[in-house]
Enzyme design. Sequence first.
Site, mmCIF file in Angstrom:
data_model
loop_
_atom_site.group_PDB
_atom_site.id
_atom_site.type_symbol
_atom_site.label_atom_id
_atom_site.label_comp_id
_atom_site.label_asym_id
_atom_site.label_seq_id
_atom_site.Cartn_x
_atom_site.Cartn_y
_atom_site.Cartn_z
ATOM 1 N NE ARG A 10 21.610 32.818 62.970
ATOM 2 C CZ ARG A 10 22.170 33.817 62.314
ATOM 3 N NH1 ARG A 10 23.501 33.928 62.278
ATOM 4 N NH2 ARG A 10 21.426 34.716 61.689
ATOM 5 C CG ASP B 127 26.730 35.833 58.799
ATOM 6 O OD1 ASP B 127 27.890 36.251 58.971
ATOM 7 O OD2 ASP B 127 25.822 36.520 58.293
#
Length: 327
Positions: A76, A181
């Site tokens: 990511r 996250d």
Amino acid sequence: MKKVSVIMPTFNNGEKLHRTISSVLNQTMKSTDYELIIIDDHSNDNGETLNVIKKYKGLVRFKQLKKNSGNASVPRNTGLKMSKAEYVFFLDSDDLLHERALEDLYNYGKENNSDLIIGKYGVEGKGRSVPKAIFEKGNVAKADIIDNSIFYALSVLKMFKKSVIDKNKIKFKTFSKTAEDQLFTIEFLMNSKNYSIKTDYEYYIVVNDFESSNHLSVNKSTGNQYFATINEIYKAIYKSPIYKNQEKRHQLAGKYTTRLLRHGQKKNFANSKMKYEDKIEWLNNFSKTINKVPRDSDKYVTQIFNLKLEAIRQNDLLAVMIADKLL
């Protein structure tokens, strides 16, 4: 500049990728206004995943990491570096987007000057559940973290304004394999003001597929790593340049503590089948972490958790066991 970059990590997904990629490429948003960035975490499935991605050459941007990182954070972050779009949307490689997802969420964000746009979630199959409370009030142009239950929807499967990420140098932390996250989303929330919720469709579909063991989060975090991440979440709350009022920070911290007690990892550890020494170690980590959080935040914790919270602060396993049974 693209309007949206969809960032998708992959690892050993193989033929199942076709469905996910197709859901992105078949959006109602004009194809030149968005892009799909695929970052492969060094798949080792004899080229099956790479062969699927190669079929979309010219339609997606692609990079393979030189070595496997073990979870979605490094892929990511790599995708964030590649993106120059106005917004980024994180997508898991086995999930799906509604065909109107990018267009509707982007337009709603532009209408409301949103830093974060959260689209309603749906589920395919049995297993992972999705947040529901956040969507109970329908479309919300200017959402509030507490009033709209945003702390109960902390995955990164949303649309984020890229300039906020860049300005505040927000990235996925690589020291932990779980809750990273949550930390990313909390850091974003603490550095932004405008949040919107869109519920016209189930824009993001979580697909449960337990025939596959190829989730990037397969490498589990240790208790030390998990609570180190939780500690960073509380730090982000108390350092927020947006929520500068200390009482507001206490309120946010208290509401996050409620979430932690209600949905946190191994939330019922005290009465679980864990070994006694593992329970003691888990509680030690939990107690050290929670005792770094000001007690002024405790009054904002949902009342049913008061006994358990105090038992954790006192590092008292027996008291935690009793408190859990009273819930």
